[in-house]
Design a protein around this motif. Structure first.
Motif: not given
Length: 123
Positions: A18, A84-85, A88, A91-92, A97, A101-102, A105-106, A109
């Motif tokens: 990330v 995941i948290s 995120e 990434a933020n 993000t 990066e998004a 993360v997505t 999942s």
């Protein structure tokens, strides 16, 4: 190495993917990582794994694939919500993000859910 230790080593790899998704680890991402690990019981393992990937300058795609592959073999676990948290949060950390990066993360999942559904025979 225990399976759980290897799982948290994988978190370090995911955080590296990330943070490096946009080509460089920003100071804000490093700060977020320090904050995330401050009191984490697996901080040493996560940090070691992240630092290893930084030192080796491994490609984001390769590190991501390696991490997801281990998660596939590990199987479903509540720890993935924490992963995941954490992704995120990294990434933020710097100007929100990015698209790259998004996608990581997505993608994490999506890749896990698709694999576990296949393993269970769910379409």
């Amino acid at each position: 190495m225990s399976k759980q230790e290897k799982l948290y080593e994988t978190l370090g790899e995911l955080l590296y993917a990330v943070a490096m998704a946009d080509g460089v680890i920003q100071s804000e991402e490093s700060d977020a990582m320090k904050s995330l690990l401050k009191n984490h019981p697996w901080a040493t393992t996560i940090s070691w794994s992240f630092d290893y990937e930084v030192a080796k300058e491994n490609k984001v795609e390769d590190v991501y694939k390696k991490a997801v592959s281990y998660c596939h073999s590990y199987g479903p676990t509540p720890e993935y919500e924490e992963f995941i948290s954490a992704m995120e949060m990294i990434a933020n950390a710097h100007e929100g993000t990015s698209n790259e990066e998004a996608e990581i993360v997505t993608g994490f999942s999506r890749d896990l859910i698709a694999r576990f559904r296949r393993d269970l025979g769910i379409k």
